[in-house]
Scaffold this active site. Structure first.
Site, PDB file in Angstrom:
ATOM      1  N   CYS A 111      12.399  -3.002  -8.998  1.00 16.64           N
ATOM      2  CA  CYS A 111      11.741  -3.884 -10.285  1.00 16.64           C
ATOM      3  C   CYS A 111      12.011  -3.258 -11.539  1.00 16.64           C
ATOM      4  O   CYS A 111      11.662  -3.866 -12.488  1.00 16.64           O
ATOM      5  CB  CYS A 111      10.263  -3.964  -9.821  1.00 16.64           C
ATOM      6  SG  CYS A 111       9.914  -4.967  -8.198  1.00 16.64           S
ATOM      7  N   HIS A 247       6.347  -5.881 -16.163  1.00 13.12           N
ATOM      8  CA  HIS A 247       6.918  -6.448 -14.957  1.00 13.12           C
ATOM      9  C   HIS A 247       5.841  -7.191 -14.415  1.00 13.12           C
ATOM     10  O   HIS A 247       4.756  -6.686 -14.355  1.00 13.12           O
ATOM     11  CB  HIS A 247       7.377  -5.248 -13.957  1.00 13.12           C
ATOM     12  CG  HIS A 247       7.526  -5.547 -12.555  1.00 13.12           C
ATOM     13  ND1 HIS A 247       8.426  -6.817 -12.342  1.00 13.12           N
ATOM     14  CD2 HIS A 247       7.299  -5.034 -11.501  1.00 13.12           C
ATOM     15  CE1 HIS A 247       8.312  -6.839 -11.123  1.00 13.12           C
ATOM     16  NE2 HIS A 247       7.746  -5.929 -10.553  1.00 13.12           N
ATOM     17  N   ASN A 277       6.379 -12.187  -7.629  1.00 13.90           N
ATOM     18  CA  ASN A 277       7.026 -10.969  -8.384  1.00 13.90           C
ATOM     19  C   ASN A 277       8.662 -11.307  -8.068  1.00 13.90           C
ATOM     20  O   ASN A 277       9.050 -11.185  -6.919  1.00 13.90           O
ATOM     21  CB  ASN A 277       6.545  -9.840  -7.332  1.00 13.90           C
ATOM     22  CG  ASN A 277       7.332  -8.405  -7.983  1.00 13.90           C
ATOM     23  OD1 ASN A 277       8.231  -8.404  -8.514  1.00 13.90           O
ATOM     24  ND2 ASN A 277       6.908  -7.297  -7.234  1.00 13.90           N
TER      25      ASN A 277
HETATM   26  N1  ACO Z   1      -3.786 -13.067   2.924  1.00 15.98           N
HETATM   27  C1  ACO Z   1      -5.027 -12.473   3.542  1.00 15.98           C
HETATM   28  N2  ACO Z   1      -5.444 -11.400   3.678  1.00 15.98           N
HETATM   29  C2  ACO Z   1      -4.480 -10.390   3.506  1.00 15.98           C
HETATM   30  C3  ACO Z   1      -3.433 -10.700   3.040  1.00 15.98           C
HETATM   31  C4  ACO Z   1      -2.911 -12.052   2.888  1.00 15.98           C
HETATM   32  N3  ACO Z   1      -1.740 -12.121   2.453  1.00 15.98           N
HETATM   33  N4  ACO Z   1      -2.531  -9.755   3.055  1.00 15.98           N
HETATM   34  C5  ACO Z   1      -3.301  -8.542   3.288  1.00 15.98           C
HETATM   35  N5  ACO Z   1      -4.578  -8.884   3.725  1.00 15.98           N
HETATM   36  C6  ACO Z   1      -5.791  -8.457   4.377  1.00 15.98           C
HETATM   37  C7  ACO Z   1      -5.409  -6.955   5.088  1.00 15.98           C
HETATM   38  O1  ACO Z   1      -5.074  -7.176   6.133  1.00 15.98           O
HETATM   39  C8  ACO Z   1      -6.817  -6.185   4.831  1.00 15.98           C
HETATM   40  O2  ACO Z   1      -7.743  -6.793   5.785  1.00 15.98           O
HETATM   41  P1  ACO Z   1      -8.710  -5.886   6.351  1.00 15.98           P
HETATM   42  O3  ACO Z   1      -9.745  -5.430   5.421  1.00 15.98           O
HETATM   43  O4  ACO Z   1      -9.504  -6.898   7.237  1.00 15.98           O
HETATM   44  O5  ACO Z   1      -7.866  -4.917   7.099  1.00 15.98           O
HETATM   45  C9  ACO Z   1      -7.240  -6.850   3.482  1.00 15.98           C
HETATM   46  O6  ACO Z   1      -6.739  -7.962   3.081  1.00 15.98           O
HETATM   47  C10 ACO Z   1      -7.112  -5.815   2.280  1.00 15.98           C
HETATM   48  O7  ACO Z   1      -5.709  -5.552   2.170  1.00 15.98           O
HETATM   49  P2  ACO Z   1      -5.271  -4.314   1.186  1.00 15.98           P
HETATM   50  O8  ACO Z   1      -3.685  -3.992   1.645  1.00 15.98           O
HETATM   51  O9  ACO Z   1      -6.223  -3.423   1.190  1.00 15.98           O
HETATM   52  O10 ACO Z   1      -5.413  -5.169   0.094  1.00 15.98           O
HETATM   53  P3  ACO Z   1      -5.246  -5.073  -1.634  1.00 15.98           P
HETATM   54  O11 ACO Z   1      -6.538  -5.027  -2.438  1.00 15.98           O
HETATM   55  O12 ACO Z   1      -4.697  -3.602  -1.707  1.00 15.98           O
HETATM   56  O13 ACO Z   1      -4.122  -5.849  -2.169  1.00 15.98           O
HETATM   57  C11 ACO Z   1      -1.603  -5.877  -2.501  1.00 15.98           C
HETATM   58  C12 ACO Z   1      -2.702  -5.722  -1.343  1.00 15.98           C
HETATM   59  C13 ACO Z   1      -1.695  -7.286  -3.370  1.00 15.98           C
HETATM   60  C14 ACO Z   1      -0.174  -5.768  -1.892  1.00 15.98           C
HETATM   61  C15 ACO Z   1      -1.865  -4.912  -3.653  1.00 15.98           C
HETATM   62  O14 ACO Z   1      -1.879  -3.413  -2.754  1.00 15.98           O
HETATM   63  C16 ACO Z   1      -0.830  -4.812  -4.367  1.00 15.98           C
HETATM   64  O15 ACO Z   1      -0.736  -5.423  -5.335  1.00 15.98           O
HETATM   65  N6  ACO Z   1       0.139  -3.623  -4.524  1.00 15.98           N
HETATM   66  C17 ACO Z   1       1.172  -3.292  -5.414  1.00 15.98           C
HETATM   67  C18 ACO Z   1       2.332  -4.006  -4.753  1.00 15.98           C
HETATM   68  C19 ACO Z   1       3.195  -4.163  -5.789  1.00 15.98           C
HETATM   69  O16 ACO Z   1       3.010  -4.652  -7.085  1.00 15.98           O
HETATM   70  N7  ACO Z   1       4.541  -4.209  -5.263  1.00 15.98           N
HETATM   71  C20 ACO Z   1       5.620  -4.548  -6.399  1.00 15.98           C
HETATM   72  C21 ACO Z   1       6.651  -3.411  -6.369  1.00 15.98           C
HETATM   73  S1  ACO Z   1       7.833  -4.401  -5.348  1.00 15.98           S
HETATM   74  C22 ACO Z   1       9.587  -3.855  -5.829  1.00 15.98           C
HETATM   75  O17 ACO Z   1       9.661  -2.781  -6.517  1.00 15.98           O
HETATM   76  C23 ACO Z   1      10.428  -4.561  -5.213  1.00 15.98           C
END
Ligand code: ACO
Length: 359
Positions: A111, A247, A277
């Site tokens: 990214c 980004h 993204n």
């Molecule tokens: N829908 C519903 N629930 C979901 C989903 C979904 N799509 N995905 C995960 N959950 C659930 C999980 O199972 C978990 O449930 P549990 O509490 O029962 O175990 C709960 O939601 C919380 O999951 P977390 O992973 O802790 O959620 P978080 O608040 O961390 O958000 C996210 C996840 C959005 C991915 C966040 O961590 C994030 O944005 N991270 C950065 C990712 C990013 O920006 N990557 C970009 C780089 S990509 C590149 O370089 C190509």
């Protein structure tokens, strides 16, 4: 040394839309979770290849710069989803776009690829090795979407954005860049199944693994610090920044970065709602939309900041030139499709299952 300045811009956003409601129909997720955790409402899914989107975006950028394809002497394509490993997607774009006088290469910094490409373009122009650079960020991330993994499948979309860079006038252009990588964290965001480790391992076709919380934590720290350092290295203060174009990975990451930089929301450009993204494409798409919305005034101080797999991060502080309107236009666009975003996603999932021998 001569700096590079942006003289052309353009984008390609594929016509097929994939909404949160579409995803609700095929996986255990919901609009409320996706919207509050990421800010994403919909994304575009391409029915073409990465090089096709890059070609359309590049054509618009060349037209807005008032140039012809033959005027370009260097083509840099930032992507982590090239059509093939060899040749580079940039070579494919050269042939499609008619950029016949350009040397062509791909850059993969995930990214952060657009900011890394900007750094290379700036260096080549500074040394006189290139005069007119077409820098494109293009991604077909839908290739990586696996509807069996809801934690990543909701995050990504396809698209391309491009800029033309030329030697700057007095005062404008790229003022400072700040890049970094931590290969020790390579494992927290990785795609397996497409490289020398994986040749022949079709079961692993493009598996995307991401430790979301760890990526999130690093992103907030590195983006804020890199952007702040770039502004300082430009000899400016954070109050001098007119617009931050980050980004577009997650609105919570963008908000946290803006808070670290003490920037008010009106100085931060966000369009993740409509595209998700798009990795290396997100900043040039956002820049193009900011210009189209007349949010960038002549001489504006702009900060680009990104992070991604690697882990990589990078920021650029630049002063835009006096011209914020296009010198020319292009009617380039992708061919029409009758498929919806969900149709395309399901087709790709069938293909993935077939390759794994599950269909
Ligand atoms: N829908 C519903 N629930 C979901 C989903 C979904 N799509 N995905 C995960 N959950 C659930 C999980 O199972 C978990 O449930 P549990 O509490 O029962 O175990 C709960 O939601 C919380 O999951 P977390 O992973 O802790 O959620 P978080 O608040 O961390 O958000 C996210 C996840 C959005 C991915 C966040 O961590 C994030 O944005 N991270 C950065 C990712 C990013 O920006 N990557 C970009 C780089 S990509 C590149 O370089 C190509």
């Amino acid at each position: 040394m001569r700096r590079a300045t942006i003289t052309g811009w353009g984008k390609c956003t594929p016509p097929a839309v994939l909404t949160n409601e579409d995803l609700e129909a095929v996986m255990d997720t919901n609009d409320e979770w996706i919207t509050t955790r990421t800010g994403i409402k919909e994304r575009r899914i391409t029915h073409t290849e990465t090089s096709d989107m890059a070609t359309v975006a590049g054509r618009h950028a060349i037209a807005t710069a008032g140039l012809e394809p033959e005027d370009i002497d260097l083509l840099i394509l930032a992507t982590c989803t090239p059509d093939r490993i060899i040749p580079s997607a940039a070579s494919l774009v050269q042939a499609k776009l008619g950029v016949t006088n350009a040397a062509c290469l791909d850059v993969n910094a995930a990214c952060s690829g657009f900011v890394y490409g900007l750094s290379l373009a700036n260096g080549m122009i500074a040394t006189g090795a290139a005069r007119r650079v077409l820098l494109i960020g293009a991604e077909k991330l839908s290739t990586l979407l696996d509807i069996e993994d809801r934690s990543t499948a909701v995050l990504f979309g396809d698209g391309a954005g491009a800029v033309v860079l030329e030697p700057a006038g007095d005062g404008d252009g790229v003022l400072a860049l700040n890049l970094g990588t931590d290969g020790g964290l390579a494992g927290i965001l990785t795609v397996t199944g497409f490289g020398t480790e994986e040749i022949g391992n079709v079961a692993e076709q493009f598996s995307l693994y991401m430790d979301g919380q760890e990526v999130f934590r690093n992103a907030v720290t590195q983006m804020g610090e890199a952007a702040t350092r770039a502004v300082a290295e430009a000899g400016l203060s954070l109050e001098d920044v007119d617009i931050l174009i980050p980004h577009q990975a997650n609105t919570r990451i963008i908000d946290a970065t803006a808070r670290r930089m003490k920037l008010p929301p009106e100085k931060v450009f966000v369009n993740i709602t409509g595209y998700g993204n798009t990795s290396a494409a997100s900043i040039p798409i956002a820049l193009t939309e900011a210009l189209e919305s007349e949010l960038i005034r002549p001489g504006a101080v702009i900060v680009f900041v990104a992070f991604g797999g690697g882990l990589t991060w990078g920021a650029a502080c630049l002063r835009f030139g006096d011209r914020v309107t296009p010198l020319g236009t292009s009617d380039a666009r992708l061919p029409a499709t009758s498929f919806t975003g969900l149709d395309l996603l399901l087709q790709r999932q069938d293909e993935r299952r077939r390759r794994r021998g599950l269909a």
